[in-house]
Design an enzyme around this catalytic site. Sequence first.
Site, PDB file in Angstrom:
ATOM      1  N   GLU A  65      -2.196  -5.231  -3.621  1.00  0.00           N
ATOM      2  CA  GLU A  65      -1.181  -4.487  -2.872  1.00  0.00           C
ATOM      3  C   GLU A  65      -0.135  -5.427  -2.277  1.00  0.00           C
ATOM      4  O   GLU A  65       1.051  -5.076  -2.201  1.00  0.00           O
ATOM      5  CB  GLU A  65      -1.846  -3.662  -1.770  1.00  0.00           C
ATOM      6  CG  GLU A  65      -2.665  -2.501  -2.316  1.00  0.00           C
ATOM      7  CD  GLU A  65      -3.366  -1.711  -1.242  1.00  0.00           C
ATOM      8  OE1 GLU A  65      -3.717  -0.545  -1.495  1.00  0.00           O
ATOM      9  OE2 GLU A  65      -3.593  -2.252  -0.131  1.00  0.00           O
ATOM     10  N   ASP A 104       0.833  -1.202   0.000  1.00  0.00           N
ATOM     11  CA  ASP A 104       0.000   0.000   0.000  1.00  0.00           C
ATOM     12  C   ASP A 104       0.871   1.257   0.000  1.00  0.00           C
ATOM     13  O   ASP A 104       0.616   2.220  -0.725  1.00  0.00           O
ATOM     14  CB  ASP A 104      -0.912  -0.028   1.224  1.00  0.00           C
ATOM     15  CG  ASP A 104      -1.736   1.242   1.368  1.00  0.00           C
ATOM     16  OD1 ASP A 104      -2.549   1.517   0.475  1.00  0.00           O
ATOM     17  OD2 ASP A 104      -1.567   1.953   2.381  1.00  0.00           O
TER      18      ASP A 104
END
Length: 229
Positions: A125, A54
């Site tokens: 992610e 992320d």
Amino acid sequence: MTKLASETRAWLEATGFAVANEAPWLEALTHGSFNGGANSASEADYQRLEFLGDRVLGLSVAAWLYSAGDAPEGRLSQRLNALVSGATCARIARDIDLPDHIRLGKQAREDGGADSDNILGDVMEALIGASFIEHGYDVTRDLIYQLWQSELSGDSGKAKHPKSALQEWAAGNRRAMPNYEVIERSGPDHAARFTVQVSVHNVGQAEGVASSKGEAEKRAAQAFLEEYG
């Protein structure tokens, strides 16, 4: 030691994720429900890699946006939020056929986990995190730019605020500027509800309801544009 399925390794490499050590890729593709299996209790799921990925994604996209023009900070933040959102990550995950390779428990798969925006976004992610662990920032950033190419060159996050769009519409059509008025306020202070009416002289009016005056104005402007724009 568990190994990647041959078709999954081939898919990763065809997508651009170069595999050296299989461990982080297995981790990235493993949902917590998979660890319910009798032989997999020691396997980690994707959460830690998702946390890392992320941040790598956010930095990569922020750097691209900064270099791509001279938009003000507010507009950059708006685009960044759209481009790294869970919905965008899930959309890209589907584009590269990620659902076929997620390691899910039986119940989670039967419940539609392989098509969940939340799970797909998190695993996308996590794969970015695995790439960062394996190959570092530069390689991972370039891969993100490749995978996000259509999103970066598209309109994600570029939509105007409805109040700005309505003001531009009025000016472009030689109309009076929109007028906003709170016509009702209800509920206690901690749970207030505002009803705002927006009107343009000799055109019409529309209403919006929300828990804040600003959001109600935004919804009213959007409703007006949908009705008269």
